[in-house]
Design a protein around this motif. Structure first.
Motif, short mmCIF file in Angstrom:
data_model
loop_
_atom_site.label_atom_id
_atom_site.label_comp_id
_atom_site.label_asym_id
_atom_site.label_seq_id
_atom_site.Cartn_x
_atom_site.Cartn_y
_atom_site.Cartn_z
N LYS A 1 0.86 -0.99 -0.14
CA LYS A 1 -0.09 -0.29 -0.56
C LYS A 1 0.82 1.49 0.09
CE LYS A 1 -4.15 -0.36 0.27
NZ LYS A 1 -5.65 -0.32 -0.71
N TRP A 2 2.16 1.85 1.28
CA TRP A 2 2.42 2.53 0.92
C TRP A 2 3.20 3.39 -0.39
CZ3 TRP A 2 5.92 1.21 5.92
CH2 TRP A 2 4.89 1.42 7.19
N TYR A 3 3.50 2.08 -1.01
CA TYR A 3 5.02 2.15 -2.22
C TYR A 3 4.08 1.98 -3.75
CZ TYR A 3 8.72 1.98 0.68
OH TYR A 3 9.84 2.40 1.62
N GLY A 4 2.95 1.84 -3.45
CA GLY A 4 1.59 1.56 -4.58
C GLY A 4 1.50 0.75 -5.58
N VAL A 5 2.55 -0.88 -5.53
CA VAL A 5 2.58 -1.87 -5.91
C VAL A 5 1.03 -2.76 -5.66
CG1 VAL A 5 4.41 -1.16 -6.42
CG2 VAL A 5 4.17 -1.98 -4.16
N SER A 6 0.20 -2.41 -5.27
CA SER A 6 -0.83 -3.65 -4.22
C SER A 6 -1.73 -4.37 -5.17
CB SER A 6 -1.65 -2.98 -2.94
OG SER A 6 -2.16 -1.76 -4.49
N ARG A 7 -1.56 -4.04 -6.51
CA ARG A 7 -2.50 -4.74 -7.41
C ARG A 7 -1.58 -5.83 -8.23
NH1 ARG A 7 -3.36 -1.69 -12.87
NH2 ARG A 7 -4.52 -4.11 -13.31
N LEU A 8 0.02 -6.05 -7.73
CA LEU A 8 1.11 -6.93 -8.21
C LEU A 8 0.97 -7.73 -7.39
CD1 LEU A 8 4.01 -4.80 -9.92
CD2 LEU A 8 2.60 -6.75 -11.39
N PHE A 9 0.40 -7.37 -6.13
CA PHE A 9 0.75 -9.00 -4.49
C PHE A 9 0.76 -9.83 -4.76
CE2 PHE A 9 -0.35 -10.88 -0.69
CZ PHE A 9 0.40 -10.32 0.08
N PRO B 1 -2.35 -5.54 -17.27
CA PRO B 1 -3.69 -6.07 -18.00
C PRO B 1 -4.57 -5.11 -16.70
CG PRO B 1 -1.96 -7.27 -17.71
CD PRO B 1 -1.57 -7.14 -16.86
N SER B 2 -5.28 -5.12 -17.85
CA SER B 2 -6.44 -3.60 -16.45
C SER B 2 -7.17 -4.68 -15.61
CB SER B 2 -7.75 -4.36 -17.89
OG SER B 2 -7.70 -3.45 -19.00
N TYR B 3 -7.50 -6.31 -15.39
CA TYR B 3 -8.69 -6.71 -13.91
C TYR B 3 -7.29 -7.52 -13.24
CZ TYR B 3 -12.14 -5.63 -17.71
OH TYR B 3 -13.26 -5.31 -17.71
N VAL B 4 -5.86 -7.38 -13.91
CA VAL B 4 -5.35 -7.57 -12.28
C VAL B 4 -5.70 -6.65 -11.42
CG1 VAL B 4 -2.55 -8.49 -11.54
CG2 VAL B 4 -3.75 -8.65 -14.08
N ASP B 5 -5.33 -7.77 -10.02
CA ASP B 5 -5.45 -7.14 -8.79
C ASP B 5 -5.11 -8.12 -7.78
OD1 ASP B 5 -5.45 -5.30 -6.71
OD2 ASP B 5 -7.25 -4.02 -7.93
N GLY B 6 -3.97 -8.20 -7.82
CA GLY B 6 -3.11 -9.66 -6.49
C GLY B 6 -4.10 -8.95 -5.26
N HIS C 1 -8.24 -9.73 -5.00
CA HIS C 1 -8.24 -10.85 -4.98
C HIS C 1 -7.41 -12.45 -3.90
CE1 HIS C 1 -11.56 -9.32 -7.40
NE2 HIS C 1 -10.63 -9.30 -8.90
N MET C 2 -6.44 -11.46 -3.02
CA MET C 2 -5.51 -11.92 -2.02
C MET C 2 -5.90 -13.57 -2.22
SD MET C 2 -3.92 -10.61 0.95
CE MET C 2 -3.64 -8.85 -0.01
N ASN C 3 -7.13 -13.44 -1.62
CA ASN C 3 -7.71 -14.39 0.06
C ASN C 3 -8.82 -15.35 -1.26
OD1 ASN C 3 -6.66 -13.76 2.01
ND2 ASN C 3 -7.69 -11.88 2.57
N GLU C 4 -9.38 -15.17 -2.04
CA GLU C 4 -9.95 -16.22 -2.86
C GLU C 4 -9.76 -16.39 -5.37
OE1 GLU C 4 -14.68 -14.71 -3.99
OE2 GLU C 4 -13.35 -13.56 -4.27
N SER C 5 -9.17 -16.18 -5.42
CA SER C 5 -8.47 -16.16 -6.71
C SER C 5 -7.76 -17.37 -6.43
CB SER C 5 -7.41 -14.99 -6.97
OG SER C 5 -6.05 -15.79 -7.14
#
Length: 340
Positions: A39-47, A94-99, A102-106
């Protein structure tokens, strides 16, 4: 793709985190530090989106250095160069990638869906099969699901129509990658590496495009439950983003226990409970931090973080010796939530 991802992370971390932090981010390591960094560094979608070995990341970092895209400032710590900045100027995921989202479900959704597709295909064609996923929880879920949907031919048609509808909403290349991963009665699903070889793409690109479809499915089944009832039924119940240990601390906080009392009750170090409180402050909007951090001190911490243009705790601590590391982390956690 992988070079651009690593370069993007190096840029965002601003020389304040090492390759190890990128490793933990991409592999989805659920530690307090990695979750906060996301969150701090704005990289959460790559998690958790690119689970690869650290040795490969170090190799990529060396390649980036050879190309003069980055320069080393410490052991496995890099900063981006103007040339590197230009290289990733047009980089987009890619537009919908958001690790993070969706970390707890994908993972569970994919396991349930892929095993269900395999089971239905083999039931319809009256063939035996070895399950593609062997964990008991996934198998038990699918067995129960099939028991509740007893007319398999009808269920198969309905599931096909739901999946076809969703896959028509993404690029053909992405839809193909997703389908190639599925195992049926007639074929074994391909790995990311096999698909990458077949379509002459990097394996990381294939992995991200696959996840793009998976996350798109999760988004759409959440938004349009009535339209995709079968796929929606494969989803897990909503869970908090807190780690399980932080959830236990949060439950005790709500019962009125102090930080010290919780540490004693749980037989954990005070610092561990402080980690949990920072985590709770990050993900629970209703959590009030004033019992742990006075408002005037919180304001001063944020002001110095802005002036110094850093999230590096040591630099802020040097500027504010009266603030503890716990208070600084707590201020930054809530500051990031407010700025999202």
């Amino acid at each position: 793709m992988l070079q651009h991802i690593v370069l993007f992370c190096i840029d965002r971390f601003r020389g304040e985190r090492s390759i190890a932090a990128i490793d933990h981010l991409l592999n989805g390591k659920k530690t307090a530090q990695t979750l906060q960094d996301s969150k701090w560094y704005g990289v959460s979608r790559l998690f958790g989106t690119v689970p690869i070995e650290r040795s490969r990341l170090l190799h990529v970092a060396r390649e980036l250095e050879e190309k003069a895209f980055v320069y080393q400032t410490g052991e496995h710590i890099y900063r981006i160069t103007p040339t590197g900045k230009e290289e990733i100027r047009h980089f987009v995921l890619p537009s919908y990638v958001d690790g993070w989202k969706h970390m707890n479900e994908s993972s569970s959704f994919w396991k349930r869906l892929s095993l269900l597709v395999q089971a239905i295909a083999n039931i319809v064609h009256r063939t035996s099969f070895e399950p593609v996923h062997r964990d008991e929880s996934t198998q038990l879920f699918v067995k129960r699901w099939l028991f509740q949907h007893k007319h398999i031919p009808t269920t198969a048609r309905l599931l096909y129509h739901e999946m076809n509808e969703l896959l028509s909403g993404v690029e053909e290349k992405e839809a193909n990658i997703f389908v190639w991963r599925l195992t049926t009665h007639a074929r074994i699903g391909w790995t990311n590496e096999q698909i990458a070889y077949a379509i002459e793409e990097e394996d990381v690109t294939v992995l991200l495009l696959f996840q793009n479809v998976l996350h798109y499915m999760l988004d759409m089944t959440e938004k349009e439950k009535e339209k995709f009832p079968l796929l929606y039924s494969l989803r897990q119940q909503k869970r908090t983003q807190l780690t399980s240990s932080a959830e236990k601390t949060w439950a005790l906080l709500k019962e009125g226990y102090s930080l010290e009392q919780i540490a004693q009750l749980r037989r954990l170090k005070k610092g561990t409970i402080e980690d949990h409180i920072v985590e709770i402050a990050t993900y629970v909007p209703s959590f009030v931090i004033t019992p742990f951090l006075e408002e005037n001190k919180r304001t001063r911490i944020i002001q110095h973080a802005r002036q110094l243009q850093t999230n590096k705790l040591r630099m802020i601590k040097e500027a504010l010796p009266d603030a503890s590391y716990f208070e600084i982390r707590l201020a930054l956690a809530r500051w990031e939530r407010e700025d999202v």
